[in-house]
Design a protein around this motif. Structure first.
Motif, PDB file in Angstrom:
ATOM      1  N   LYS A  82      44.196  19.818 -27.951  1.00  0.00           N
ATOM      2  CA  LYS A  82      43.034  19.463 -27.127  1.00  0.00           C
ATOM      3  C   LYS A  82      42.744  17.967 -27.242  1.00  0.00           C
ATOM      4  O   LYS A  82      42.445  17.296 -26.247  1.00  0.00           O
ATOM      5  CB  LYS A  82      41.814  20.283 -27.568  1.00  0.00           C
ATOM      6  CG  LYS A  82      40.598  20.106 -26.674  1.00  0.00           C
ATOM      7  CD  LYS A  82      39.468  21.028 -27.101  1.00  0.00           C
ATOM      8  CE  LYS A  82      38.254  20.839 -26.189  1.00  0.00           C
ATOM      9  NZ  LYS A  82      37.126  21.735 -26.598  1.00  0.00           N
ATOM     10  N   THR A  83      42.832  17.450 -28.462  1.00  0.00           N
ATOM     11  CA  THR A  83      42.629  16.016 -28.668  1.00  0.00           C
ATOM     12  C   THR A  83      43.726  15.214 -27.965  1.00  0.00           C
ATOM     13  O   THR A  83      43.468  14.192 -27.332  1.00  0.00           O
ATOM     14  CB  THR A  83      42.628  15.677 -30.173  1.00  0.00           C
ATOM     15  OG1 THR A  83      41.624  16.453 -30.830  1.00  0.00           O
ATOM     16  CG2 THR A  83      42.355  14.196 -30.404  1.00  0.00           C
ATOM     17  N   MET A  84      44.964  15.688 -28.078  1.00  0.00           N
ATOM     18  CA  MET A  84      46.087  15.021 -27.426  1.00  0.00           C
ATOM     19  C   MET A  84      45.881  14.955 -25.915  1.00  0.00           C
ATOM     20  O   MET A  84      46.124  13.924 -25.280  1.00  0.00           O
ATOM     21  CB  MET A  84      47.396  15.747 -27.748  1.00  0.00           C
ATOM     22  CG  MET A  84      48.633  15.013 -27.224  1.00  0.00           C
ATOM     23  SD  MET A  84      50.155  15.996 -27.314  1.00  0.00           S
ATOM     24  CE  MET A  84      50.299  16.221 -29.081  1.00  0.00           C
ATOM     25  N   ALA A  85      45.412  16.062 -25.342  1.00  0.00           N
ATOM     26  CA  ALA A  85      45.209  16.138 -23.893  1.00  0.00           C
ATOM     27  C   ALA A  85      44.112  15.197 -23.412  1.00  0.00           C
ATOM     28  O   ALA A  85      44.076  14.826 -22.239  1.00  0.00           O
ATOM     29  CB  ALA A  85      44.887  17.569 -23.487  1.00  0.00           C
ATOM     30  N   SER A  86      43.224  14.799 -24.319  1.00  0.00           N
ATOM     31  CA  SER A  86      42.157  13.867 -23.941  1.00  0.00           C
ATOM     32  C   SER A  86      42.640  12.417 -23.913  1.00  0.00           C
ATOM     33  O   SER A  86      41.930  11.534 -23.423  1.00  0.00           O
ATOM     34  CB  SER A  86      40.978  13.996 -24.919  1.00  0.00           C
ATOM     35  OG  SER A  86      41.310  13.446 -26.192  1.00  0.00           O
ATOM     36  N   ARG A 137      52.345  14.959 -19.312  1.00  0.00           N
ATOM     37  CA  ARG A 137      53.362  14.464 -20.246  1.00  0.00           C
ATOM     38  C   ARG A 137      54.072  15.658 -20.872  1.00  0.00           C
ATOM     39  O   ARG A 137      53.435  16.621 -21.319  1.00  0.00           O
ATOM     40  CB  ARG A 137      52.689  13.619 -21.326  1.00  0.00           C
ATOM     41  CG  ARG A 137      53.631  12.910 -22.282  1.00  0.00           C
ATOM     42  CD  ARG A 137      54.294  11.698 -21.649  1.00  0.00           C
ATOM     43  NE  ARG A 137      54.868  10.855 -22.697  1.00  0.00           N
ATOM     44  CZ  ARG A 137      54.247   9.823 -23.262  1.00  0.00           C
ATOM     45  NH1 ARG A 137      53.031   9.482 -22.868  1.00  0.00           N
ATOM     46  NH2 ARG A 137      54.844   9.118 -24.193  1.00  0.00           N
ATOM     47  N   GLN A 138      55.383  15.625 -20.928  1.00  0.00           N
ATOM     48  CA  GLN A 138      56.169  16.734 -21.459  1.00  0.00           C
ATOM     49  C   GLN A 138      56.156  16.736 -22.991  1.00  0.00           C
ATOM     50  O   GLN A 138      56.362  15.697 -23.630  1.00  0.00           O
ATOM     51  CB  GLN A 138      57.613  16.646 -20.973  1.00  0.00           C
ATOM     52  CG  GLN A 138      57.777  16.913 -19.483  1.00  0.00           C
ATOM     53  CD  GLN A 138      57.492  18.351 -19.118  1.00  0.00           C
ATOM     54  OE1 GLN A 138      57.942  19.286 -19.781  1.00  0.00           O
ATOM     55  NE2 GLN A 138      56.722  18.547 -18.045  1.00  0.00           N
ATOM     56  N   GLU A 186      48.987  19.826 -21.008  1.00  0.00           N
ATOM     57  CA  GLU A 186      47.962  20.763 -20.540  1.00  0.00           C
ATOM     58  C   GLU A 186      48.436  22.210 -20.645  1.00  0.00           C
ATOM     59  O   GLU A 186      47.681  23.093 -21.067  1.00  0.00           O
ATOM     60  CB  GLU A 186      47.577  20.439 -19.098  1.00  0.00           C
ATOM     61  CG  GLU A 186      46.413  21.273 -18.581  1.00  0.00           C
ATOM     62  CD  GLU A 186      45.924  20.791 -17.230  1.00  0.00           C
ATOM     63  OE1 GLU A 186      44.691  20.718 -17.042  1.00  0.00           O
ATOM     64  OE2 GLU A 186      46.772  20.496 -16.360  1.00  0.00           O
ATOM     65  N   GLU A 187      49.685  22.456 -20.283  1.00  0.00           N
ATOM     66  CA  GLU A 187      50.223  23.817 -20.342  1.00  0.00           C
ATOM     67  C   GLU A 187      50.233  24.351 -21.772  1.00  0.00           C
ATOM     68  O   GLU A 187      49.849  25.502 -22.021  1.00  0.00           O
ATOM     69  CB  GLU A 187      51.632  23.854 -19.757  1.00  0.00           C
ATOM     70  CG  GLU A 187      51.679  23.723 -18.243  1.00  0.00           C
ATOM     71  CD  GLU A 187      53.093  23.570 -17.702  1.00  0.00           C
ATOM     72  OE1 GLU A 187      53.304  23.862 -16.507  1.00  0.00           O
ATOM     73  OE2 GLU A 187      53.989  23.143 -18.470  1.00  0.00           O
TER      74      GLU A 187
END
Length: 284
Positions: free
Chosen positions: A180-184, A190-191, A211-212
């Motif tokens: 979740k932090t990475m997605a922010s 990004r793969q 996101e997936e």
């Protein structure tokens, strides 16, 4: 300068011995021989390592060497090796020194001219990398990231820009929050790859976008230790216009650079022809 001859003598040396990361059949013939022949085995966790050694048929005296006693224990082990002992260091699983305090003992050995002999073998991040589908040259390995989201974001900002594959470890109970932090921070498309239970019966690779994977692990409880791999940033840098490049040259000249050096520096940084930039600069 120091020069090491690993096999000039048989006594008084440190072996770094990798152990299986899950499948016991990954122990090598050489690793088993070194563990058997060593005078002592320095283990991160003597209980965990004791079970492993019992299963592979190695019965040898173990000494504890972990992050809580490494600074005090390292000089003791060095003294033993100076007196002729051969010590084999192992971690709980995989390659010694990678995400364990083994480097402290290695540093002390180097300072005291004790040969440090590495054996090749299992490593979780390398195992995950070669099956990730991402370019393996170059890559950056981060080990375990900080637990706080605010501290993780600094790493993800670096990873977002990185032209190399980025790799880190994560525990199952922290994975959903970390994603979740990475997605922010990273682009949601990004793969990335999440590899778990490597070499074990439940080995699994989950491949997709940030996101997936964030959504997948929000609904499916993560199990096992994870290696997370992030694909390189393949965005092409925006090319500055000639007037913008000329202004950069002017700024450097104002700071004291010669025109020749300023043109050379700006051309190199922006990957443009030095001669073309020279012409554009003098046309102005």
């Amino acid at each position: 300068m120091k020069r090491q001859s690993s096999y000039a003598r048989d006594e008084g040396k440190l072996y770094l011995v990798p152990t299986p990361i899950g499948n016991l059949e990954d122990i090598t013939i050489r690793a088993k021989k070194v563990l058997t022949d060593a005078d002592y085995i320095a283990a991160e966790d003597t209980r965990t390592s004791g079970i492993l050694l019992e299963k592979i048929g190695v019965h040898n005296k173990m000494l504890s060497f972990h992050k809580y006693n490494s600074k005090e224990r390292a000089p003791e082990l060095v003294k033993m090796m100076k007196d002729g002992a051969v010590i084999a260091e192992i971690s709980d699983a995989g390659m010694p020194v990678i995400s364990d305090p083994g480097y402290i003992l290695v540093q002390e050995c180097i300072k005291n001219d004790i040969p440090v002999v590495p054996l090749p073998g299992p490593s979780a991040f390398a195992t995950a990398l070669i099956a990730s589908g991402f370019d393996a040259q170059p890559f950056t390995y981060y080990g375990f990231l900080p637990r706080k989201s605010s501290e993780q974001k600094k790493y993800f900002e670096q990873i977002a820009k990185a032209k190399a594959t980025s790799i880190f470890y994560e525990a199952p109970h922290r994975l959903a929050k970390t994603l979740k932090t990475m997605a922010s921070v990273l682009p949601k498309d990004r793969q990335i790859v999440a590899a778990r239970e490597l070499t074990k019966i439940h080995e699994e690779f989950v491949r997709g976008t940030v996101e997936e994977l964030m959504n997948y692990f929000a609904e499916n409880a993560p199990r096992g230790e994870f290696v997370i791999l992030v694909s390189p940033n393949e965005d092409e840098p925006e090319q500055l216009s000639w007037p913008e490049l000329v202004k950069m040259v002017d700024d450097l000249v104002e700071k004291g650079e010669s025109k020749k050096d300023a043109i050379k520096q700006v051309a190199k940084q922006n990957k443009v022809s030095k001669n073309e930039l020279y012409d554009q600069y003098h046309q102005g």
